[in-house]
Scaffold this motif. Structure first.
Motif, PDB file in Angstrom:
ATOM      1  N   ILE A 189       0.853  -1.285  -0.024  1.00  0.00           N
ATOM      2  CA  ILE A 189      -0.074   0.034  -0.009  1.00  0.00           C
ATOM      3  C   ILE A 189       0.880   1.229  -0.016  1.00  0.00           C
ATOM      4  N   ALA A 190       1.972   1.317   0.997  1.00  0.00           N
ATOM      5  CA  ALA A 190       2.819   2.407   0.821  1.00  0.00           C
ATOM      6  C   ALA A 190       3.565   2.875  -0.460  1.00  0.00           C
ATOM      7  N   LEU A 191       3.924   1.360  -1.049  1.00  0.00           N
ATOM      8  CA  LEU A 191       4.672   1.561  -2.077  1.00  0.00           C
ATOM      9  C   LEU A 191       3.756   2.093  -3.458  1.00  0.00           C
ATOM     10  N   ALA A 192       2.572   1.753  -3.205  1.00  0.00           N
ATOM     11  CA  ALA A 192       1.570   2.404  -4.455  1.00  0.00           C
ATOM     12  C   ALA A 192       1.229   3.954  -4.104  1.00  0.00           C
ATOM     13  N   LEU A 193       1.323   4.411  -2.755  1.00  0.00           N
ATOM     14  CA  LEU A 193       1.069   5.874  -2.635  1.00  0.00           C
ATOM     15  C   LEU A 193       2.361   6.823  -2.876  1.00  0.00           C
ATOM     16  N   LYS A 194       3.706   6.014  -2.478  1.00  0.00           N
ATOM     17  CA  LYS A 194       4.925   6.737  -2.554  1.00  0.00           C
ATOM     18  C   LYS A 194       4.898   7.832  -3.523  1.00  0.00           C
ATOM     19  N   PRO A 195       4.831   7.445  -4.853  1.00  0.00           N
ATOM     20  CA  PRO A 195       4.985   8.547  -6.078  1.00  0.00           C
ATOM     21  C   PRO A 195       4.286   9.910  -5.606  1.00  0.00           C
ATOM     22  N   LEU A 196       3.245   9.550  -5.015  1.00  0.00           N
ATOM     23  CA  LEU A 196       2.347  10.972  -4.674  1.00  0.00           C
ATOM     24  C   LEU A 196       2.938  11.825  -3.509  1.00  0.00           C
ATOM     25  N   ALA A 197       3.855  11.188  -2.897  1.00  0.00           N
ATOM     26  CA  ALA A 197       4.150  11.706  -1.537  1.00  0.00           C
ATOM     27  C   ALA A 197       5.487  12.329  -1.524  1.00  0.00           C
ATOM     28  N   HIS A 198       5.652  13.399  -0.766  1.00  0.00           N
ATOM     29  CA  HIS A 198       6.948  13.931  -0.267  1.00  0.00           C
ATOM     30  C   HIS A 198       7.578  13.300   0.899  1.00  0.00           C
ATOM     31  N   GLY A 199       6.879  12.764   1.596  1.00  0.00           N
ATOM     32  CA  GLY A 199       7.378  11.888   2.656  1.00  0.00           C
ATOM     33  C   GLY A 199       6.174  11.148   3.566  1.00  0.00           C
ATOM     34  N   LEU A 200       6.597  10.199   4.374  1.00  0.00           N
ATOM     35  CA  LEU A 200       5.702   9.057   4.729  1.00  0.00           C
ATOM     36  C   LEU A 200       6.193   9.055   6.475  1.00  0.00           C
ATOM     37  N   CYS A 201       5.295   9.205   7.273  1.00  0.00           N
ATOM     38  CA  CYS A 201       5.608   8.964   8.743  1.00  0.00           C
ATOM     39  C   CYS A 201       4.599   7.938   9.262  1.00  0.00           C
ATOM     40  N   PRO A 202       5.104   6.675   9.410  1.00  0.00           N
ATOM     41  CA  PRO A 202       4.453   5.832  10.219  1.00  0.00           C
ATOM     42  C   PRO A 202       4.001   6.204  11.607  1.00  0.00           C
ATOM     43  N   HIS A 203       2.640   5.623  11.944  1.00  0.00           N
ATOM     44  CA  HIS A 203       2.251   5.800  13.420  1.00  0.00           C
ATOM     45  C   HIS A 203       2.087   4.266  13.893  1.00  0.00           C
ATOM     46  N   ALA A 204       1.735   4.176  15.213  1.00  0.00           N
ATOM     47  CA  ALA A 204       1.595   3.076  15.908  1.00  0.00           C
ATOM     48  C   ALA A 204       0.181   2.348  15.152  1.00  0.00           C
ATOM     49  N   LEU A 205       0.285   1.021  15.321  1.00  0.00           N
ATOM     50  CA  LEU A 205      -0.854   0.099  14.876  1.00  0.00           C
ATOM     51  C   LEU A 205      -1.554  -0.044  16.312  1.00  0.00           C
ATOM     52  N   LEU A 206      -3.020   0.167  16.143  1.00  0.00           N
ATOM     53  CA  LEU A 206      -3.540   0.407  17.415  1.00  0.00           C
ATOM     54  C   LEU A 206      -4.202  -1.073  17.723  1.00  0.00           C
ATOM     55  N   ASP A 207      -4.331  -1.718  16.781  1.00  0.00           N
ATOM     56  CA  ASP A 207      -4.983  -3.269  17.100  1.00  0.00           C
ATOM     57  C   ASP A 207      -4.767  -4.205  16.001  1.00  0.00           C
TER      58      ASP A 207
END
Length: 350
Positions: free
Chosen positions: A181-199
């Motif tokens: 999913i991240a790979l599919a959206l990376k071309p549109l983004a200047h940066g990615l910042c992962p947050h904690a998975l809650l469940d």
């Protein structure tokens, strides 16, 4: 005289900003601007509160209002958010903050120009079905069959091991899907910042920094992903938001008593430099470092406590020395440290 009110800081903007006269902040107070060297801070007068000591449900309405102000302003301007709860005693102090952080703030405004944050959560719609699929994998099915006719009491360890195998497979699926999913959206983004998975349902919880005019492209990309996974994954995208995860201003003031206590512990004068603090720390560590004292009893415990106190004092003075001119009370009370807080960020091209 005790100051009962102060200026609450919302965000920093560039020069030439026209603040909406109807913009309302905390406690129904009007938001105003404080300008300095081409920077503008949005503030409103509000009662001083110890947000950290308040219950979560008590803080949420204030945090919500803070965010509403930012989201209203960002519709027309590039904003750099200020960490919620940041207060300044008066406009002069706000200008001091803008001056102290001028290089970082101007750079952040330039970097965030025309950009927004989108927070994407992807999660399995039916986790039970996913777990059943994993349970039918040959190795896991074989292990389950081996204990199927035996009582739970005599197969406790085997059942725990099967559960651990399922958890490993689930984590592997989550990691692979999240990366896709991240790979599919990376071309549109200047940066990615992962947050904690809650469940366990969550596959991805990530902030994306994108150009404002590409928000529609992100929506179309999510539609394609939804089709790829046959609607088995629920995609929820929140935004546009200010760049909370990529550039949030943190302001640190210093208490004279705390600085003075640390200075005295390191046996430093009021005009001591950072180099003086380093030399004092090295000298004192030789006297109290736990590795240099073999006694495991009270003497060793006392030395360990002294080492920790000296280390805390040195770190505090090191942080202060980056911005403070001396350890005299007037200078300490006038000093403010400004930094841009960023969560762990992954470049879009990584």
């Amino acid at each position: 005289m005790i100051i009962m009110e102060a200026l609450h800081l919302y965000c920093v903007l560039g020069n030439g900003v026209q603040v909406d006269s109807g913009l309302i902040g905390l406690d129904g107070r009007q938001v105003s601007d404080v300008c300095h060297r081409g920077l503008t801070a949005l503030v409103s007068l509000t009662p001083i509160r110890a947000y950290k000591s308040m219950k979560k449900e008590e803080v949420i309405p204030y945090l919500f209002t803070h965010q509403v102000v930012l989201e209203q302003v960002m519709k027309r301007q590039t904003v750099v958010p200020v960490k919620f709860g940041t207060m300044a005693r008066d406009e002069a102090r706000v200008r001091k903050i803008l001056e102290s952080g001028y290089p970082q703030l101007t750079a952040a405004l330039e970097a965030m120009e025309g950009k927004i944050e989108l927070n994407l959560v992807a999660q399995w719609r039916d986790l039970i079905s996913v777990l059943r699929q994993i349970g039918e994998e040959p190795e896991i099915r074989q292990n389950r069959a081996a204990i199927a006719d035996r009582s739970p009491q005599e197969t406790t360890e085997e059942r725990i091991r099967v559960g651990q195998m399922v958890k490993v497979r689930l984590d592997q699926r989550r990691e692979a899907l999240g990366a896709e999913i991240a790979l599919a959206l990376k071309p549109l983004a200047h940066g990615l910042c992962p947050h904690a998975l809650l469940d366990d349902r969550m596959i991805l919880n990530t902030a994306f920094l994108v150009d404002r005019d590409r928000e529609g492209e992100v929506g179309k990309a999510l539609e394609r992903l939804n089709n790829r996974y046959d609607n088995a994954i629920d995609f929820r995208c929140v935004g546009p938001l200010p760049p909370y995860s990529f550039a949030t201003v943190e302001v640190r003031s210093f208490e004279f008593e705390e600085i003075d206590s640390a200075r005295r512990l390191l046996e430093l004068g009021e005009q001591a430099t950072l180099q003086d603090a380093k030399e004092a720390y090295r000298r004192l560590v030789q006297q109290c470092h736990p590795d240099l004292i073999s006694d495991g009893g009270k003497v060793g415990q006392k030395a360990n406590g002294a080492f920790e106190a000296v280390t805390r004092a040195y770190r505090l003075l090191g942080e202060y020395s980056q911005v403070g001119s001396s350890f005299r009370a007037p200078d300490v009370l006038d000093t403010v440290a400004v930094k841009l807080f960023q969560l762990s960020q992954e470049p879009a091209g990584a």
